[in-house]
Design a protein around this motif. Structure first.
Motif, PDB file in Angstrom:
ATOM      1  N   LEU A 136      20.909  36.950  49.952  1.00 10.95           N
ATOM      2  CA  LEU A 136      19.590  36.304  49.965  1.00 10.95           C
ATOM      3  C   LEU A 136      19.317  35.577  48.650  1.00 10.95           C
ATOM      4  O   LEU A 136      18.801  34.455  48.644  1.00 10.95           O
ATOM      5  CB  LEU A 136      18.491  37.343  50.223  1.00 10.95           C
ATOM      6  CG  LEU A 136      18.524  38.036  51.588  1.00 10.95           C
ATOM      7  CD1 LEU A 136      17.386  39.045  51.697  1.00 10.95           C
ATOM      8  CD2 LEU A 136      18.440  37.014  52.720  1.00 10.95           C
ATOM      9  N   LEU A 137      19.688  36.192  47.553  1.00 13.73           N
ATOM     10  CA  LEU A 137      19.467  35.557  46.254  1.00 13.73           C
ATOM     11  C   LEU A 137      20.328  34.305  46.108  1.00 13.73           C
ATOM     12  O   LEU A 137      19.886  33.278  45.581  1.00 13.73           O
ATOM     13  CB  LEU A 137      19.779  36.544  45.124  1.00 13.73           C
ATOM     14  CG  LEU A 137      18.774  37.698  44.999  1.00 13.73           C
ATOM     15  CD1 LEU A 137      19.281  38.761  44.029  1.00 13.73           C
ATOM     16  CD2 LEU A 137      17.416  37.169  44.539  1.00 13.73           C
ATOM     17  N   LYS A 138      21.550  34.383  46.598  1.00 18.39           N
ATOM     18  CA  LYS A 138      22.438  33.220  46.512  1.00 18.39           C
ATOM     19  C   LYS A 138      21.896  32.056  47.352  1.00 18.39           C
ATOM     20  O   LYS A 138      22.036  30.901  46.978  1.00 18.39           O
ATOM     21  CB  LYS A 138      23.854  33.598  46.956  1.00 18.39           C
ATOM     22  CG  LYS A 138      24.595  34.414  45.912  1.00 18.39           C
ATOM     23  CD  LYS A 138      25.980  34.815  46.382  1.00 18.39           C
ATOM     24  CE  LYS A 138      26.780  35.428  45.237  1.00 18.39           C
ATOM     25  NZ  LYS A 138      28.172  35.742  45.647  1.00 18.39           N
ATOM     26  N   LEU A 139      21.307  32.369  48.484  1.00 19.52           N
ATOM     27  CA  LEU A 139      20.696  31.306  49.298  1.00 19.52           C
ATOM     28  C   LEU A 139      19.573  30.606  48.529  1.00 19.52           C
ATOM     29  O   LEU A 139      19.357  29.409  48.677  1.00 19.52           O
ATOM     30  CB  LEU A 139      20.095  31.885  50.576  1.00 19.52           C
ATOM     31  CG  LEU A 139      20.947  32.008  51.819  1.00 19.52           C
ATOM     32  CD1 LEU A 139      20.082  32.545  52.947  1.00 19.52           C
ATOM     33  CD2 LEU A 139      21.593  30.698  52.227  1.00 19.52           C
ATOM     34  N   ARG A 140      18.857  31.373  47.725  1.00 20.28           N
ATOM     35  CA  ARG A 140      17.747  30.804  46.959  1.00 20.28           C
ATOM     36  C   ARG A 140      18.213  29.924  45.810  1.00 20.28           C
ATOM     37  O   ARG A 140      17.718  28.819  45.629  1.00 20.28           O
ATOM     38  CB  ARG A 140      16.899  31.938  46.354  1.00 20.28           C
ATOM     39  CG  ARG A 140      15.963  32.621  47.321  1.00 20.28           C
ATOM     40  CD  ARG A 140      15.451  33.934  46.711  1.00 20.28           C
ATOM     41  NE  ARG A 140      14.788  33.732  45.418  1.00 20.28           N
ATOM     42  CZ  ARG A 140      13.495  33.439  45.283  1.00 20.28           C
ATOM     43  NH1 ARG A 140      12.737  33.303  46.326  1.00 20.28           N
ATOM     44  NH2 ARG A 140      12.991  33.294  44.082  1.00 20.28           N
ATOM     45  N   THR A 141      19.155  30.462  45.025  1.00 24.51           N
ATOM     46  CA  THR A 141      19.478  29.784  43.756  1.00 24.51           C
ATOM     47  C   THR A 141      20.940  29.374  43.634  1.00 24.51           C
ATOM     48  O   THR A 141      21.321  28.711  42.665  1.00 24.51           O
ATOM     49  CB  THR A 141      19.177  30.731  42.568  1.00 24.51           C
ATOM     50  OG1 THR A 141      20.038  31.870  42.668  1.00 24.51           O
ATOM     51  CG2 THR A 141      17.735  31.181  42.574  1.00 24.51           C
ATOM     52  N   GLY A 142      21.771  29.797  44.590  1.00 21.66           N
ATOM     53  CA  GLY A 142      23.196  29.512  44.494  1.00 21.66           C
ATOM     54  C   GLY A 142      23.960  30.645  43.830  1.00 21.66           C
ATOM     55  O   GLY A 142      25.172  30.735  43.965  1.00 21.66           O
TER      56      GLY A 142
END
Ligand SMILES: [Zn+2]
Length: 272
Positions: A260-266
């Motif tokens: 989920l965090l990677k979807l937000r910021t990469g």
């Protein structure tokens, strides 16, 4: 509460805030996310745990994307439509051409109607390529992983969910090749894929994410419309060089929060 407990709690919070940068501001959802996967299978030992996302976790990720209004594109579609992409566009990509993409990923993609791009190594069977990057990676672990057969690839194409891109002829390290070999890896792989599967091969992916400064021009001149790297991040695809696109690494070591965090910021944390 004793001072040592308070300090311990603060250190734990600090560690998790560094590891999971939950406070990071999301990159605008106008920019598409390009997700990089390799295998969809359980990791049962060996070095490359990060390359193996379990089928259960993969389904959880795809289900999340569908339920939260993400729109799926293949890589060539993403480029053609780059000026008119809806908010929350995503391209799923698989590198190398592992058989589990057919066995485990395809049924999940079909279940949710999600599109993806598979970057095929043309000469992929019984080939040890890990050592082309680092000599110490010559354990044969990836060589022994079963790769897609031509029949499986044809079935994937028939699903109309999968685009076949090129990941070169042999997964060699482009940086170490002379220009002639480099060009043949890029150009002939496209021709072979088009001949074998009667499709347009428009999308390219650099083996190991390694390339020299001007290699993208060879990819362009071979007739591809786009290429992905392993550089981590989220591009503004309207202005980015379409032959040097960044991706988000989905690792088998990630929990769902990391996804989920990677979807937000990469990125999951502060650094990666
Ligand atoms: Zn690869």
């Amino acid at each position: 509460m004793s001072i040592s407990i308070i300090i311990t709690i603060l250190l734990v919070i600090l560690y998790y805030s560094y590891r999971y940068a939950w406070w990071g501001k999301p990159v605008t959802y106008q920019y598409p996310r390009i997700l990089m996967y390799h295998m969809i299978k359980e990791h049962t030992g060996g070095k490359f745990k990060g390359l193996r996302v379990s089928p259960r976790m993969f389904e959880k990720q795809i289900k999340y994307l569908v339920e939260n209004g993400w729109h799926f594109f293949t890589m060539s579609e993403l480029i053609v439509q780059k000026d008119h992409l809806p908010k929350r566009s995503v391209a799923i990509t698989f590198d190398d051409g592992y058989e589990d993409n057919y066995i485990h990923a395809l049924p999940i993609l079909k279940k949710y109607g999600a599109k993806a791009t598979v970057y095929l190594v043309v000469d992929r069977h019984n080939r040890e390529w890990s050592s082309k990057r680092k000599a110490k990676n010559s354990s044969g672990e990836l060589m022994r992983e079963p790769k897609l057969t031509d029949d499986q690839i044809k079935e994937m194409i028939q699903s109309e969910l999968i685009e076949i891109g090129s990941h070169t002829l042999t997964h060699d390290n482009l940086v170490q090749l002379d220009d002639e070999r480099k060009e043949s890896e890029i150009r002939e792989s496209k021709e072979k894929i088009e001949e074998s599967f009667n499709v347009e091969c428009e999308s390219f992916c650099y083996p190991f994410g390694l390339y020299k400064k001007d290699d993208w021009k060879l990819v362009r001149d071979a007739g591809y419309s786009n290429a992905t790297t392993t550089n981590i991040g989220i591009d503004n695809i309207k202005v980015a060089n379409p032959y040097l696109l960044k991706r988000i690494t989905v690792s088998g070591k990630d929990n769902f929060l990391a996804f989920l965090l990677k979807l937000r910021t990469g990125k999951r944390g502060v650094k990666k």
